[in-house]
Scaffold this motif. Sequence first.
Motif, short mmCIF file in Angstrom:
data_model
loop_
_atom_site.label_atom_id
_atom_site.label_comp_id
_atom_site.label_asym_id
_atom_site.label_seq_id
_atom_site.Cartn_x
_atom_site.Cartn_y
_atom_site.Cartn_z
N LEU A 441 0.87 -1.17 0.00
CA LEU A 441 0.00 0.00 0.00
C LEU A 441 0.91 1.22 0.00
O LEU A 441 2.06 1.16 0.42
CB LEU A 441 -0.91 0.01 1.23
CG LEU A 441 -1.95 -1.12 1.31
CD1 LEU A 441 -2.66 -1.10 2.66
CD2 LEU A 441 -2.97 -1.02 0.18
N ASN A 449 -5.65 4.73 -2.23
CA ASN A 449 -5.05 3.43 -2.54
C ASN A 449 -6.00 2.55 -3.34
O ASN A 449 -5.58 1.87 -4.29
CB ASN A 449 -4.64 2.72 -1.25
CG ASN A 449 -3.24 3.12 -0.80
OD1 ASN A 449 -2.25 2.49 -1.18
ND2 ASN A 449 -3.15 4.18 -0.01
N TRP A 452 -6.42 3.01 -7.15
CA TRP A 452 -5.44 2.45 -8.08
C TRP A 452 -6.12 1.41 -8.97
O TRP A 452 -5.73 1.22 -10.11
CB TRP A 452 -4.29 1.79 -7.30
CG TRP A 452 -3.21 2.75 -6.91
CD1 TRP A 452 -3.34 3.87 -6.15
CD2 TRP A 452 -1.84 2.66 -7.27
NE1 TRP A 452 -2.13 4.49 -6.00
CE2 TRP A 452 -1.18 3.76 -6.68
CE3 TRP A 452 -1.08 1.77 -8.01
CZ2 TRP A 452 0.19 4.00 -6.82
CZ3 TRP A 452 0.28 1.98 -8.14
CH2 TRP A 452 0.90 3.09 -7.56
N GLY A 490 1.33 1.68 4.34
CA GLY A 490 0.20 1.08 5.06
C GLY A 490 0.53 0.69 6.47
O GLY A 490 -0.02 -0.29 7.00
N CYS A 502 -5.87 -4.80 -0.32
CA CYS A 502 -5.25 -5.13 -1.62
C CYS A 502 -6.20 -5.95 -2.49
O CYS A 502 -6.26 -5.77 -3.71
CB CYS A 502 -3.94 -5.88 -1.40
SG CYS A 502 -2.61 -4.86 -0.72
N ARG A 505 -8.81 -3.56 -3.81
CA ARG A 505 -8.22 -2.76 -4.89
C ARG A 505 -8.22 -3.53 -6.21
O ARG A 505 -8.52 -2.98 -7.27
CB ARG A 505 -6.80 -2.35 -4.50
CG ARG A 505 -6.09 -1.47 -5.52
CD ARG A 505 -4.77 -0.98 -4.98
NE ARG A 505 -3.85 -2.07 -4.67
CZ ARG A 505 -2.70 -1.92 -4.02
NH1 ARG A 505 -2.34 -0.74 -3.57
NH2 ARG A 505 -1.90 -2.95 -3.78
#
Length: 596
Positions: A441, A449, A452, A490, A502, A505
Amino acid sequence: MKQIIKSIRCCLKETILTPIMMVCEVLMEVLIPYIVSLILGFLYILNGNPAQANELTLNLYDKYIDVLGPIGLISIAGLLIVICSAVSLVFGVLGARFGARAGAKFAENLRERIYYNVQTFSFENIDKFQTASLITRLTTDVTNVQNAFVMIIRMFVRSPIMFVLSLIMCLNTNVELSIILVIAIPLLIVSLLLIVTHVHPYFVKMFERYDAMNKRLQENLIGIRVVKSFNREDYEIEKFKTATKNLKDIGVHAEKIMAFNGPIMNLIMYGVTIAVIYFGTTFYILDGKMVIPDLNLYISYCTQILGSLMTVSMMFVMVVMSRASIRRISEVISEKTTLTNKENPAFEVKNGDIDFENVSFSYANDSNNLNLESINLHIKSGDMIGIIGGTGSSKTTLVNLIPRLYDVTSGTVKVGDIDVRDYDLETLRNNVAVVLQKNVLFSGTIRDNLKWGKEDATDEEILAACKNAQAYDFVMNSLNGLDTDLGQGGCNVSGGQKQRLCIARALLKDPKVLILDDSTSAVDTKTDALIRQALRENVPHITKIIIAQRVNSIQDADKIIVLDEGKINGIGTHDELLKTNKIYQEVYSSQMKGDE
């Protein structure tokens, strides 16, 4: 040098103006000693000793003494010195200003080119350069080259022009005395070449040790929590001391050689001055062949000649230091990515079908040293696939071939029935989302974040992805929700929270293929099961590939692939592999005993 010169285009105007200013400054500086010699001649005449004035001084005195008078004549000459000094100062300041701007623009362009090229690197290119080394090249090396560049555009023109003009004035004053310079200058050049030749290897080693020091520093800062948890601060301090001592030692060796530069310069410069005074007085002044103002003028120009050579020697030192930096910078700029688009690539990924057709792969690109061998797989779009195997069985290597992070050594990998090498790289990677083993991150908020994955994502889309990744509750319970600052790397969230962010994301990209490379290892089994359930129910169109160490994380997958030493050892469902695959049986048995 070609790579470095390309970066000068951005500051071409300043690069041209700087030496022009330097030439104008030199013209004024060369003129000042000549005016001083005229004033000395006038003073000798006024004191009743016209024999110590040269012919030009006598002519000027006779022409203007009646008009200006003694005080006026001396004052006008003094005013000319002041004007020349002021003009020289203005040109010097402008030259410094243009040089500083040229250097700053040059360094900016050089860093941008390095950074841009690094962004194009494939994983294979990245493996070639260490992170610490790239940081050194972007900082210390660029600064060295910038300083050398500024020195060159300011002094590379100034010093030779000063040398030539001063030498002409010396020859014009007394040709025979110039034999001293003919002897001294080659001695100076030979001394410089010897110093440069011996010191360059030390500078090459010095930058290598800069890399080693930065590597130690980077490792310590990244793993600072581990260092403190194991109480290893003293050990790390000793390692860093060793790295800095190694750097200091090589720097001292280089400086010991460079230390000869100044004394040699001064020895030759003062030696020339003494020789000129001795021979000029003995053979010319006493014999009436030369007047004192001319000898003084000759010494002034000798000083300018030797000063310009000393400046050139400093420039050589700077260039020698930057030579190693230029090579290191050029290595990065010249590095070509091993992965490029073909002509007329495909810009659409139709579905999440994945096919491995007799695929073999080697990091060393050596067919006798394969990391993957003879892989044949067919994965249907929307399937959930589990991959399991021991450490070093090349699980990550296998999935890295799907988004073309590496190219296969032989065989073919297809996504959506098209060879991954035939896709536009950006298109392929937008449709294959990878959550790596090491979750990364960036500094900023949770929202920053997660975007992305999709730059124009709405809050509703972000929260939906968080729900599927089981990150919704802790995100909404955070102090500022989506605007909560994550800190560097992060650091303000736990390992399990970082993994879930994550995954969210990656889901936000709405890819055709989602790869989770051991990405739920830090979450509990209940959360792990909820993530898999959400992936199966809420995004059925996405092909999901899950690498895991725990059988529980993949036992409900449509297919499970067992890898062993880079080869497929078995494929099937959980029940099928329990009956037929020895490795899977052993893994399952050991984990079940552990659970009991």
